[in-house]
Scaffold this active site. Sequence first.
Site, mmCIF file in Angstrom:
data_model
loop_
_atom_site.group_PDB
_atom_site.id
_atom_site.type_symbol
_atom_site.label_atom_id
_atom_site.label_comp_id
_atom_site.label_asym_id
_atom_site.label_seq_id
_atom_site.Cartn_x
_atom_site.Cartn_y
_atom_site.Cartn_z
ATOM 1 N N LYS A 140 -2.667 6.361 1.466
ATOM 2 C CA LYS A 140 -2.483 6.861 2.828
ATOM 3 C C LYS A 140 -1.545 8.070 2.767
ATOM 4 O O LYS A 140 -0.354 7.987 3.077
ATOM 5 C CB LYS A 140 -1.921 5.739 3.713
ATOM 6 C CG LYS A 140 -2.420 5.827 5.133
ATOM 7 C CD LYS A 140 -2.277 4.504 5.836
ATOM 8 C CE LYS A 140 -2.355 4.634 7.335
ATOM 9 N NZ LYS A 140 -3.559 5.269 7.856
ATOM 10 N N ARG A 144 0.841 -1.215 0.000
ATOM 11 C CA ARG A 144 0.000 0.000 0.000
ATOM 12 C C ARG A 144 0.865 1.249 0.000
ATOM 13 O O ARG A 144 0.552 2.228 -0.673
ATOM 14 C CB ARG A 144 -0.941 -0.032 1.220
ATOM 15 C CG ARG A 144 -2.040 1.008 1.147
ATOM 16 C CD ARG A 144 -3.091 0.779 2.212
ATOM 17 N NE ARG A 144 -2.538 0.926 3.555
ATOM 18 C CZ ARG A 144 -3.181 0.589 4.669
ATOM 19 N NH1 ARG A 144 -4.394 0.077 4.616
ATOM 20 N NH2 ARG A 144 -2.621 0.764 5.844
ATOM 21 N N GLU A 171 -16.212 5.755 4.572
ATOM 22 C CA GLU A 171 -15.456 5.278 5.739
ATOM 23 C C GLU A 171 -15.315 6.422 6.722
ATOM 24 O O GLU A 171 -15.788 7.529 6.469
ATOM 25 C CB GLU A 171 -14.083 4.748 5.316
ATOM 26 C CG GLU A 171 -13.163 5.792 4.720
ATOM 27 C CD GLU A 171 -11.744 5.269 4.497
ATOM 28 O OE1 GLU A 171 -11.269 4.448 5.289
ATOM 29 O OE2 GLU A 171 -11.113 5.709 3.517
HETATM 30 N N1 PLP Z 1 -9.161 4.024 6.656
HETATM 31 C C1 PLP Z 1 -8.406 5.060 7.025
HETATM 32 C C2 PLP Z 1 -8.779 6.402 6.526
HETATM 33 C C3 PLP Z 1 -7.305 4.869 7.865
HETATM 34 O O1 PLP Z 1 -6.547 5.884 8.249
HETATM 35 C C4 PLP Z 1 -7.000 3.559 8.304
HETATM 36 C C5 PLP Z 1 -5.822 3.312 9.145
HETATM 37 O O2 PLP Z 1 -4.828 2.854 8.716
HETATM 38 C C6 PLP Z 1 -7.824 2.511 7.902
HETATM 39 C C7 PLP Z 1 -8.885 2.774 7.080
HETATM 40 C C8 PLP Z 1 -7.549 1.112 8.355
HETATM 41 O O3 PLP Z 1 -6.526 0.530 7.616
HETATM 42 P P1 PLP Z 1 -5.644 -0.647 8.220
HETATM 43 O O4 PLP Z 1 -6.586 -1.709 8.636
HETATM 44 O O5 PLP Z 1 -4.775 -1.061 7.097
HETATM 45 O O6 PLP Z 1 -4.898 -0.071 9.362
HETATM 46 C C1 COI Z 2 -3.886 3.295 11.624
HETATM 47 O O1 COI Z 2 -4.852 2.655 12.029
HETATM 48 O O2 COI Z 2 -2.755 2.808 11.550
HETATM 49 C C2 COI Z 2 -4.015 4.673 11.192
HETATM 50 O O3 COI Z 2 -3.147 5.156 10.537
HETATM 51 C C3 COI Z 2 -5.195 5.445 11.579
HETATM 52 C C4 COI Z 2 -4.841 6.718 12.254
HETATM 53 C C5 COI Z 2 -6.099 7.475 12.412
HETATM 54 C C6 COI Z 2 -4.157 6.502 13.566
#
Ligand code: PLP
Ligand code: COI
Length: 340
Positions: free
Chosen positions: A184, A82, A220
């Site tokens: 991200k 990612r 989301e």
């Molecule tokens: N959506 C957003 C906007 C986020 O910042 C995060 C955090 O990483 C997620 C979803 C969840 O992603 P992950 O499960 O890869 O941490």
């Molecule tokens: C994560 O879950 O790793 C994120 O980056 C989300 C953030 C809002 C702390």
Amino acid sequence: MEKQNIDWGSLGFGYMPTSASYVSNYKNGAWDDGALTSDHTVTISECAGVLQYSQSVFEGLKAYETVQGKIVTFRPDLNAERMYNSAKRLEMPPFPKDRFVEAVKEVVKANDSWVPPYGSGATLYIRPYMFGSSAVIGVKPADEYQFRILTTPVGPYFKGGAKPITIKIADYDRAAPRGTGHIKAGLNYAMSLHAIVEAHKQGFAENLYPDSKTLTKVEETGGANIIFIKGNKFVTVKSPSILPSVTRRSLEYVAEHYLGMEVEEREIPLTELPEFDECGLCGTAAVISPVGCINDHGKEIKFPSGMEKMGPTIQKLYDTLTGIQMGRIEAPEGWICEIE
Ligand code: PLP
Ligand code: COI
């Protein structure tokens, strides 16, 4: 290795410097070898791409101590992938995926005394990030970049841990249909700050963003994907402008293969919200945080699972996922990355 003297159980989601961070620099078209550093500060040009035009991307994953006393991370290859895609979208030189995983292992190993003990309720949060470090004044990508990984021990993202939260339908847009919602990038979070400060002032834990084009479909929240339970169905959002959450993709697998549920990844109209039995936010930081109520401009959508505790199915998903991460339940092939 002796653990740090920390009251692990009372940690919130905050930052504290640990023993080492990882750093690698990109210059003259190539990444250097990279190394650990105990310097937790960064010195860059006042005109650096990141400072002027927010050229930065990041990742988030965690290290866990398992019931067997091993230190592991969860699917770091997906974070590597990612971040690669995030960097490309912002015209940054991607950090090689295999090196990303090696760097995560190296920095976690160097901070093993900061990995919270099994059962403490805390984990070591790992934050890889990358930014344009050389000067740019015209709007263009920087020539030089820095990739770093910091680690910090954390507790629950939402106050109260596993208690259901109330979220609101956002009054602002997060991601344009052809924008950067699927990567991200730091800029996605900068523009969510006003919305989250307002939401907190109004007593809500998070913003649920509808799709920016029609404002009729669930996307989301500011920091997590959203999941719903309807009978034996696990329902989640399909959209090109949400972040492909590692946690959500893992839960889809867990729901189907461990819990025998039917998984639907599809568009979810806001009008369908009252039909769901349970709701939760999922992400690395959020793990699975149950949502008891969604406030849509004064209209309350209350899930039957209530405000006292996690609904029964979200609880099962939570127990299975965290069981896999902490070595209590056998993991699918390739999900657990052991740190020697
Ligand atoms: N959506 C957003 C906007 C986020 O910042 C995060 C955090 O990483 C997620 C979803 C969840 O992603 P992950 O499960 O890869 O941490
Ligand atoms: C994560 O879950 O790793 C994120 O980056 C989300 C953030 C809002 C702390």
